[in-house]
Scaffold this motif. Sequence first.
Motif, PDB file in Angstrom:
ATOM      1  N   HIS A  48       0.580  -1.258  -0.085  1.00 43.79           N
ATOM      2  CA  HIS A  48      -0.087  -0.029  -0.142  1.00 43.79           C
ATOM      3  C   HIS A  48       0.975   1.182   0.164  1.00 43.79           C
ATOM      4  N   ILE A  49       0.421   2.189  -0.505  1.00 37.71           N
ATOM      5  CA  ILE A  49       1.195   3.488  -0.720  1.00 37.71           C
ATOM      6  C   ILE A  49       0.317   4.795  -0.004  1.00 37.71           C
ATOM      7  N   PHE A  50       0.895   5.395   1.020  1.00 42.34           N
ATOM      8  CA  PHE A  50       0.025   6.643   1.364  1.00 42.34           C
ATOM      9  C   PHE A  50       0.742   7.930   0.977  1.00 42.34           C
ATOM     10  N   ILE A  70      -3.453   0.233   8.995  1.00 41.63           N
ATOM     11  CA  ILE A  70      -2.548  -0.531   9.551  1.00 41.63           C
ATOM     12  C   ILE A  70      -2.442  -0.705  11.119  1.00 41.63           C
ATOM     13  N   GLY A  71      -3.197   0.143  11.902  1.00 45.84           N
ATOM     14  CA  GLY A  71      -3.300   0.211  13.220  1.00 45.84           C
ATOM     15  C   GLY A  71      -4.165  -0.505  13.720  1.00 45.84           C
ATOM     16  N   LYS A  72      -5.515  -0.596  13.255  1.00 47.94           N
ATOM     17  CA  LYS A  72      -6.654  -1.053  13.625  1.00 47.94           C
ATOM     18  C   LYS A  72      -6.373  -2.834  13.446  1.00 47.94           C
ATOM     19  N   PRO A  73      -5.770  -3.060  12.393  1.00 50.47           N
ATOM     20  CA  PRO A  73      -5.576  -4.613  12.304  1.00 50.47           C
ATOM     21  C   PRO A  73      -4.569  -5.166  13.304  1.00 50.47           C
ATOM     22  N   ALA A  74      -3.752  -4.099  13.555  1.00 51.06           N
ATOM     23  CA  ALA A  74      -2.907  -4.662  14.670  1.00 51.06           C
ATOM     24  C   ALA A  74      -3.396  -4.601  16.037  1.00 51.06           C
ATOM     25  N   VAL A  75      -4.276  -3.802  16.339  1.00 55.85           N
ATOM     26  CA  VAL A  75      -5.085  -3.996  17.708  1.00 55.85           C
ATOM     27  C   VAL A  75      -6.036  -5.190  17.654  1.00 55.85           C
ATOM     28  N   ASP A  76      -6.862  -5.338  16.572  1.00 56.50           N
ATOM     29  CA  ASP A  76      -7.440  -6.930  16.735  1.00 56.50           C
ATOM     30  C   ASP A  76      -6.578  -8.045  16.629  1.00 56.50           C
ATOM     31  N   SER A  85       4.225  -5.893  15.357  1.00 57.65           N
ATOM     32  CA  SER A  85       5.105  -5.046  15.344  1.00 57.65           C
ATOM     33  C   SER A  85       4.807  -4.045  14.204  1.00 57.65           C
ATOM     34  N   LEU A  86       5.068  -2.582  14.517  1.00 56.21           N
ATOM     35  CA  LEU A  86       5.058  -1.508  13.509  1.00 56.21           C
ATOM     36  C   LEU A  86       6.135  -0.864  13.401  1.00 56.21           C
ATOM     37  N   PHE A  87       7.039  -0.937  12.399  1.00 60.91           N
ATOM     38  CA  PHE A  87       8.371   0.081  12.507  1.00 60.91           C
ATOM     39  C   PHE A  87       8.386   1.013  11.232  1.00 60.91           C
ATOM     40  N   ALA A  88       8.779   2.205  11.527  1.00 60.65           N
ATOM     41  CA  ALA A  88       9.174   3.351  10.438  1.00 60.65           C
ATOM     42  C   ALA A  88      10.514   3.415  10.211  1.00 60.65           C
ATOM     43  N   MET A 338       6.017  -2.970   8.133  1.00 56.88           N
ATOM     44  CA  MET A 338       7.276  -1.974   7.775  1.00 56.88           C
ATOM     45  C   MET A 338       6.603  -0.652   7.184  1.00 56.88           C
ATOM     46  N   ILE A 339       6.886   0.491   7.453  1.00 53.98           N
ATOM     47  CA  ILE A 339       6.473   1.695   7.046  1.00 53.98           C
ATOM     48  C   ILE A 339       7.780   2.450   6.412  1.00 53.98           C
TER      49      ILE A 339
END
Length: 490
Positions: A48-50, A70-76, A85-88, A338-339
């Motif tokens: 995906h591209i923002f 990407i945040g809400k699926p991680a919460v679920d 893990s989410l990393f920029a 990965m962001i």
Amino acid sequence: MSNLYVVARLRPSTLQEFNENPKHYMTIRENEIILINSGEIGTFPLDHIFGSVDQTNTDNDSQASIYHHIGKPAVDSVKDGYNCSLFAYGMTGTGKTHTIFGSEEDPGLIPRICEALLNHIKVNQNVHTKYELKISFVEIYNEKIHDLLNSTKEQSSLRIREHPDDGPYVEGLMKATLTDVETLRSIIDKSIKNRTTAPNHNHEKSSRSHVICTLYYHEERSGNDFPRTINSKLCLIDLAGSERVHSLNDNKRFNEGRKINLSLSCLSTVIGKLAERNSIFSNDSELAAHSSQSTLNSTRSSLHSSTHHSSSFHIPYRNSKLTWLLRDSLGGNAHTTMIATISPSYKYYNETLNTLRYAQQAKLIKNVPKVNEDSCTTYIKQLLNEISTLKQRLYEKDYCTVGRYLDHTKTLNKRKTLLRKSSSEGSVQDNAFSNNMNECLDFKERTLQCESAKYQKDNIDTLTTSYAKCVQPFQTQNSDDKIVKLFPEI
């Protein structure tokens, strides 16, 4: 297994950057970024591209949009018991800290995810369900680990330890309990205040360290439902940006930049090694699936050597404190996103190109996420599944005709009466068989009673032993004849 989910975020360009950039230097087509430089074309497909090159699609680049994607699926996933893990990742000045932390007016992933988990706890907490949410902030500065929530103590470097089940962790790290949004805001403000920052040529408050925010989610259920205890965690990593160290005149800034680039180089090496290892395993699987048996036999030795090479592949996690702590996030027990943050400026073409190359390599990494349940809960589930499987096998056997009639209490009582009558009139052999049948019927009745009660480990062990004992008489020869003799009405 699941591949890393890789997205890119293109920060908005300034008016000066927009005017300086050559036309068609960067093009976004669906989920592909195309870079053109001196006739060379690079195409980078991502998940995906923002953002957009001409800044027309601002809704796609909002903090809320990034959280929902990407945040809400991680919460679920965390609520279901999985680690995430989410990393920029990207060069300095491309919006990594803004994506992870955000601001008070436009919060990033950390505050939005924490608020979502707090709301979930508030809505679902009751007498039978208990929750606990904790948070920690770790800073890796010049290859030394500091606790951003423990500023009262002397900031000596903390040590990394290895847990046999949970993997690497920071010894002596403070974990603060989150109870409401106000507590969350004060903790985030404290971590930002204690983080090491300094001005550089791209940013007035450039991050001079890597920060790992970890959320620890604990859920414990009891009551009428099956008891369940899960302990999952969510890591949000704001990496320091890579820099051109030759442009740093200050000696302290030069050493900081060198350490940052060294740890990011180790991270890139780990990503590359994992991608190469997974590529080897993937090729072996394709070869085994599409080759004939004769071809497999002729290439058995080469396939074995390739497999041996991949199994002994060394991943240098411990070359850096950063990669050591990210071991679960890269090729381990976690759902990882990965962001890749990139700049629209043509001046940073090489940095953007390197970031997108690493992002493509990261897409090849495969993790093995699993539900993090209490070991006792998992063991009880396994026992219940085993008993259920054995019972199903018993019903499917031809000699267990009587099993189809054991589901009704009235039938049980009727057959007990027939068994007692047969026991008083029959031979010694028939009496022994009748006693075994009586035990089997009693076992079934107790099983039906236990199905409506809370399962306990001792009850399961007792029932399993009784079950094996009662099944044995049915596995003798001519058992069907004896059943028909005892129950002529069947």
